[in-house]
Design a protein around this motif. Sequence first.
Motif, mmCIF file in Angstrom:
data_model
loop_
_atom_site.group_PDB
_atom_site.id
_atom_site.type_symbol
_atom_site.label_atom_id
_atom_site.label_comp_id
_atom_site.label_asym_id
_atom_site.label_seq_id
_atom_site.Cartn_x
_atom_site.Cartn_y
_atom_site.Cartn_z
ATOM 1 N N ARG A 235 17.910 69.916 -39.476
ATOM 2 C CA ARG A 235 18.833 68.831 -39.107
ATOM 3 C C ARG A 235 20.166 69.437 -38.671
ATOM 4 N NH1 ARG A 235 19.162 63.847 -41.744
ATOM 5 N NH2 ARG A 235 16.889 63.948 -41.742
ATOM 6 N N ASP A 236 20.718 68.917 -37.608
ATOM 7 C CA ASP A 236 22.055 69.314 -37.169
ATOM 8 C C ASP A 236 23.067 68.699 -38.134
ATOM 9 O OD1 ASP A 236 24.482 69.691 -35.927
ATOM 10 O OD2 ASP A 236 23.834 68.981 -33.962
ATOM 11 N N ALA A 237 23.885 69.541 -38.726
ATOM 12 C CA ALA A 237 24.858 69.049 -39.706
ATOM 13 C C ALA A 237 25.860 68.080 -39.090
ATOM 14 C CB ALA A 237 25.599 70.224 -40.332
ATOM 15 N N ALA A 238 26.022 68.160 -37.771
ATOM 16 C CA ALA A 238 26.959 67.248 -37.108
ATOM 17 C C ALA A 238 26.356 65.857 -36.942
ATOM 18 C CB ALA A 238 27.344 67.806 -35.741
ATOM 19 N N ALA A 239 25.055 65.757 -37.200
ATOM 20 C CA ALA A 239 24.376 64.454 -37.098
ATOM 21 C C ALA A 239 23.512 64.271 -38.346
ATOM 22 C CB ALA A 239 23.526 64.421 -35.833
ATOM 23 N N LEU A 240 24.132 64.395 -39.482
ATOM 24 C CA LEU A 240 23.399 64.348 -40.758
ATOM 25 C C LEU A 240 22.727 62.987 -40.932
ATOM 26 C CD1 LEU A 240 23.038 66.567 -42.781
ATOM 27 C CD2 LEU A 240 25.002 65.692 -44.056
ATOM 28 N N ASP A 241 23.512 61.944 -40.702
ATOM 29 C CA ASP A 241 22.977 60.595 -40.596
ATOM 30 C C ASP A 241 22.130 60.179 -41.799
ATOM 31 O OD1 ASP A 241 22.978 58.310 -39.167
ATOM 32 O OD2 ASP A 241 21.214 58.782 -37.938
ATOM 33 N N ARG A 263 32.614 66.343 -37.874
ATOM 34 C CA ARG A 263 31.414 65.479 -37.925
ATOM 35 C C ARG A 263 30.567 65.835 -39.131
ATOM 36 N NH1 ARG A 263 29.303 66.097 -31.779
ATOM 37 N NH2 ARG A 263 31.325 65.887 -30.810
ATOM 38 N N MET A 264 30.488 67.126 -39.451
ATOM 39 C CA MET A 264 29.716 67.522 -40.634
ATOM 40 C C MET A 264 30.345 66.911 -41.894
ATOM 41 S SD MET A 264 29.107 71.314 -42.258
ATOM 42 C CE MET A 264 28.716 71.507 -44.003
ATOM 43 N N LEU A 265 31.673 67.033 -42.021
ATOM 44 C CA LEU A 265 32.332 66.522 -43.232
ATOM 45 C C LEU A 265 32.190 64.996 -43.312
ATOM 46 C CD1 LEU A 265 35.523 68.779 -43.327
ATOM 47 C CD2 LEU A 265 33.426 69.004 -44.670
ATOM 48 N N ALA A 266 32.249 64.325 -42.158
ATOM 49 C CA ALA A 266 32.060 62.864 -42.160
ATOM 50 C C ALA A 266 30.647 62.530 -42.624
ATOM 51 C CB ALA A 266 32.320 62.297 -40.769
ATOM 52 N N GLY A 267 29.665 63.331 -42.175
ATOM 53 C CA GLY A 267 28.271 63.099 -42.574
ATOM 54 C C GLY A 267 28.045 63.357 -44.054
ATOM 55 N N VAL A 268 28.714 64.382 -44.573
ATOM 56 C CA VAL A 268 28.602 64.687 -46.007
ATOM 57 C C VAL A 268 29.195 63.528 -46.814
ATOM 58 C CG1 VAL A 268 29.506 66.201 -47.839
ATOM 59 C CG2 VAL A 268 28.582 67.203 -45.738
#
Length: 361
Positions: A235-241, A263-268
């Motif tokens: 999974r791309d961490a920028a699109a954890l979703d 984007r990664m931190l927002a997904g986390v």
Amino acid sequence: MTTATAGPERDREKSRVFLENMTNIMNGGALSLMMSIGHKTGLFDTMSTMAAATPADIATAAGLQERYVREWLAALTAGAVVEHDADMGTYVLPPEHAGLLTRAAGPLNLTTYCQYVSLLGQVEDDVIEAFRNGGGVPYDRYPQFQTLMAESSWQRLGDSLIDHVLPLLPEGDAPLVAGIDVADVGCGSGRALNLMAATYPNSRFVGFDIAEAALERGRADAAAAGSTNITFVARDAAALDEPPSFDLITSFDAVHDQAHPDRMLAGVFAALRPGGSYLCVEPKASSHLHENLEMPMAPLMYTISTMHCMTVSLAYGGEGLGTAWGEQLAIEKLTKAGFVDITVAGNKHDRSNHYLICRKP
Ligand SMILES: C[S@@+](CC[C@H](N)C(=O)[O-])C[C@H]1O[C@@H](n2cnc3c(N)ncnc32)[C@H](O)[C@@H]1O
């Protein structure tokens, strides 16, 4: 006719000191390759168990070619790493040195990090191309990176994750013992996650990464350990979703080389249940260069950044944070993502990272 232009007057002492510095730089760079070879061939481990011995005996004990071992010993004698008795024709690795050079030295084994010099040397031309034309060097140009990363991060975390790192969490490891959902983002080969899965059978673990080969290694290690509470997902961490389905999320050295760290931190943040914790392990540094200059390994850190961490991010059109993005910027980005109660802790078994711990309200 050419005329010599008189440049600014030179401080001769400053020139002399810099010549000495340059000599150390050239010798240190060269010796890093010898240290890496000593690690990979097991020569340091072998020599640490031997009294003073001839190159032939050392080569036999290590299962290597005498001529190569003899030349390697010459380089390391000149570099004051091993000691040589010219009369006896023998070489010995002093125990004081072995304590920083062998696998038995655990987290103190500095030869692990010497391997980065040869690894980064492989992409020098690619990096120069990026200096000229922009962009960066993608992950597939570093075929040995995941193996070395797994080795070096395991050296720091293998003995300290359970006993020294997880106790830093607000409730220690009690929730893990009871049973919670945990994710590790940018898990690489998943050694940290596999260790947690084996230690906490009541909890469930998911590792996310884009590197399939590394994920495969994580899966193989989980199968070998008989762990059934862990999965590895490409999974791309920028699109954890992911919906809010995790109580604890970790990332070990995995934010600063992201193309899109925000984007990664927002997904986390989105993937945590309310009240869930995020343990974000990142290189110990200030966001300001001048505050890092006293750090003994600052030149190594900025070199690794130029030739790996920053450039892999730029290769994917990313932010190029760099290894030394630093504590201040990390706190700023975590705060922007919505995290609260941010604390920064240390781990005496891992002096090159700081441990940021925060919470989703
Ligand atoms: C410095 S390594 C750290 C690996 C591992 N956490 C460790 O400590 O050994 C960074 C990891 O982030 C992964 N990574 C980089 N960009 C990513 C992305 N966009 N999505 C998911 N993983 C990514 C890399 O494949 C690599 O495994």
